[in-house]
Write a protein that holds these residues in place. Structure first.
Motif, short mmCIF file in Angstrom:
data_model
loop_
_atom_site.label_atom_id
_atom_site.label_comp_id
_atom_site.label_asym_id
_atom_site.label_seq_id
_atom_site.Cartn_x
_atom_site.Cartn_y
_atom_site.Cartn_z
N TYR A 5 131.17 121.65 64.89
CA TYR A 5 131.17 121.28 63.47
C TYR A 5 132.19 120.17 63.20
N ASP A 6 133.37 120.27 63.81
CA ASP A 6 134.38 119.23 63.61
C ASP A 6 133.89 117.89 64.13
N ALA A 7 133.28 117.94 65.33
CA ALA A 7 132.81 116.69 65.94
C ALA A 7 131.68 116.07 65.10
N ILE A 8 130.82 116.89 64.53
CA ILE A 8 129.73 116.36 63.69
C ILE A 8 130.33 115.68 62.44
N ARG A 9 131.28 116.37 61.82
CA ARG A 9 131.89 115.78 60.61
C ARG A 9 132.54 114.43 60.93
N ALA A 10 133.18 114.35 62.08
CA ALA A 10 133.83 113.07 62.46
C ALA A 10 132.76 112.01 62.76
N ALA A 11 131.72 112.39 63.48
CA ALA A 11 130.72 111.41 63.90
C ALA A 11 129.87 110.89 62.74
N PHE A 12 129.68 111.74 61.73
CA PHE A 12 128.83 111.34 60.59
C PHE A 12 129.64 110.96 59.36
N ASP A 13 130.92 110.69 59.56
CA ASP A 13 131.78 110.32 58.44
C ASP A 13 131.35 108.94 57.91
N GLY A 14 131.49 108.72 56.63
CA GLY A 14 131.16 107.41 56.05
C GLY A 14 129.73 107.37 55.53
N ASP A 15 129.36 106.19 55.01
CA ASP A 15 128.07 106.09 54.33
C ASP A 15 126.93 105.61 55.23
N ASN A 16 127.27 105.20 56.44
CA ASN A 16 126.21 104.68 57.31
C ASN A 16 125.19 105.76 57.67
N ARG A 17 123.96 105.33 57.88
CA ARG A 17 122.95 106.27 58.36
C ARG A 17 123.08 106.36 59.87
N ARG A 18 122.91 107.58 60.39
CA ARG A 18 123.06 107.76 61.83
C ARG A 18 121.91 108.58 62.40
N VAL A 19 121.57 108.27 63.64
CA VAL A 19 120.45 108.97 64.30
C VAL A 19 120.96 109.64 65.57
N MET A 20 120.53 110.87 65.77
CA MET A 20 120.98 111.62 66.95
C MET A 20 119.79 112.37 67.57
N GLY A 21 119.82 112.56 68.86
CA GLY A 21 118.78 113.35 69.52
C GLY A 21 119.03 114.83 69.31
N GLY A 22 117.97 115.60 69.12
CA GLY A 22 118.10 117.05 68.97
C GLY A 22 118.12 117.72 70.34
N PHE A 23 118.13 119.05 70.35
CA PHE A 23 117.82 119.86 71.53
C PHE A 23 118.94 119.98 72.57
N TYR A 24 119.91 119.04 72.64
CA TYR A 24 120.90 119.13 73.71
C TYR A 24 122.30 118.81 73.22
N GLY A 25 123.23 119.13 74.08
CA GLY A 25 124.62 118.79 73.80
C GLY A 25 125.38 118.70 75.11
N GLY A 26 126.68 118.50 75.01
CA GLY A 26 127.50 118.39 76.22
C GLY A 26 128.12 119.73 76.56
N CYS A 27 128.42 119.91 77.83
CA CYS A 27 128.98 121.18 78.28
C CYS A 27 130.44 120.97 78.67
N SER A 28 131.29 121.96 78.32
CA SER A 28 132.72 121.80 78.61
C SER A 28 132.98 121.73 80.12
N ALA A 29 132.04 122.26 80.91
CA ALA A 29 132.21 122.19 82.36
C ALA A 29 131.62 120.90 82.94
N GLY A 30 131.15 120.01 82.05
CA GLY A 30 130.52 118.76 82.48
C GLY A 30 129.01 118.86 82.34
N GLY A 31 128.34 117.74 82.29
CA GLY A 31 126.88 117.73 82.18
C GLY A 31 126.40 118.08 80.78
N ARG A 32 125.16 118.51 80.69
CA ARG A 32 124.55 118.81 79.39
C ARG A 32 123.90 120.18 79.40
#
Ligand code: ASP
Length: 359
Positions: free
Chosen positions: A141-168
């Protein structure tokens, strides 16, 4: 502020234009799926990628590549598709199967961000999983708020994310809905729009029953129950994030954005017959009917139905043998479950809807 998620059917050469028609100033976050089917027998990019990983057959990668080349060409998008595809191909087999599966969403989002002249957000950096594949909620949630801060429109892929052990890591299939819900919840959006190719939640599966009505509204709990019962229109894990932050979800048809749609909120549906969903189980199907008939009325409606359909009626008993010619029924206040053959679905829906006014 609206978060919109578009399913794979919108990310195809002829349909991409619908995304542009829907997105307005208010749409600050757009989440997209991997390219979907263009016709019935076509294959989804995610299926092709998974097969490619398993079989290592270069022709499968070429199918993926040609889908994205056409998406870019047909829509005249100024993006270097070859560079994108070469970069993705270099990573496709370097990591694990989930990483390979995530590439469809990544390529889609890179292309759609160029198409909408929006910024690209790398999902690997904001949707975070621990090494067991559990979502790290606060960090995400913190990372989303930081990444989508401001008025610009942003596009992101669904379905995946990063893993703390590396990879996705990926969510389960259809998990682009979950990403959209998490983004909407993290940003406390006024609305989470989930755009599909059907008119919202229908009374029965529109792929199997003709001219079905759309349910105009239902509660989060009702939606979750239907998703778990087999309704494919929304991933069941997409409900909770929005419910917790009271973000309403609108499920609509991108082909007809002003047409029928379903709003999911804290308000339960007012309809007597809400929806019918089905799920394949060993030996047959379980049909779930969500309703608000009084118990005496639904019991009577069901008895009439089974008499007319000359089926023997049993109440659910986990220990009994599974025989699809014998319908097994579980009746409760809001839910009826019937285990039987699938052909029963249409007949049951018609029976109940015809009598929803006068039993
Ligand atoms: N592309 C993934 C799938 O086909 C996720 C999604 O579309 O939501 O399951």
């Amino acid at each position: 502020m609206i978060v919109a998620k578009f399913g794979g059917t919108a990310v195809t050469p002829r349909n991409l234009i619908y995304i542009k028609r829907i997105v307005t100033e208010a749409h600050r976050a757009v989440v997209v799926s991997a390219a979907g089917k263009e016709f019935k027998e076509d294959e989804k990019v995610t299926d092709l990628l998974l097969k490619f990983y398993d079989e290592r057959d270069e022709r499968l990668w070429q199918k993926v590549a040609s889908k994205y080349r056409r998406l870019v060409e047909v829509n005249g998008i100024s993006v270097d598709a070859e560079a994108l595809l070469t970069d993705a191909r270099a990573r496709a087999l370097r990591f694990d199967r989930q990483y390979c599966a995530s590439l469809g969403e990544e390529i889609s989002a890179r292309i759609v961000s160029a198409f909408l002249c929006a910024d690209y957000v790398e999902a690997e950096k904001v949707i975070r999983f621990d090494e067991k594949g559990e979502l790290l909620v606060e960090q995400t949630y913190d990372a989303i708020r930081a990444a989508f801060d401001g008025d610009n429109r942003r596009v992101m892929g669904g379905f995946y994310g990063g893993c703390s052990a590396g990879g996705r890591r990926t969510f389960s299939r259809g998990g682009g809905d979950v990403t959209g819900a998490i983004v909407a919840a993290a940003l406390c959006a006024t609305l989470y729009e989930n755009w599909t190719d059907v008119n919202g939640v229908c009374v029965a599966n529109p792929a199997k029953v003709h001219n079905v009505a759309t349910v105009s509204g239902m509660s989060y709990a009702e939606m979750r129950l239907l998703s778990l019962a087999g309704a494919e229109v929304l991933h069941s894990d997409a409900v909770a994030p929005c419910e917790q932050r009271a973000v309403p979800i609108r499920i609509g048809n991108f082909f007809n954005p002003d047409g029928a749609s379903t709003l999911i909120s804290h308000c339960p549906s007012q309809d007597k017959l809400l929806s019918v969903a089905e799920k394949a189980v060993e030996g047959g199907y379980v049909v779930t009917v969500l309703h608000s008939f009084p118990l005496w009325q639904i019991t009577r409606l069901m008895s009439i139905f089974f008499k007319q359909n000359t089926r023997e009626l049993h109440f659910f008993d986990k220990s009994c043998s599974v025989d699809p010619d014998v319908a097994q029924v579980e009746l409760s206040d809001r839910v009826v479950r019937v285990f039987s053959r699938r052909s029963l679905l249409n007949a049951l829906y018609l029976h109940l809807s015809c009598r929803s006014g006068s039993p």
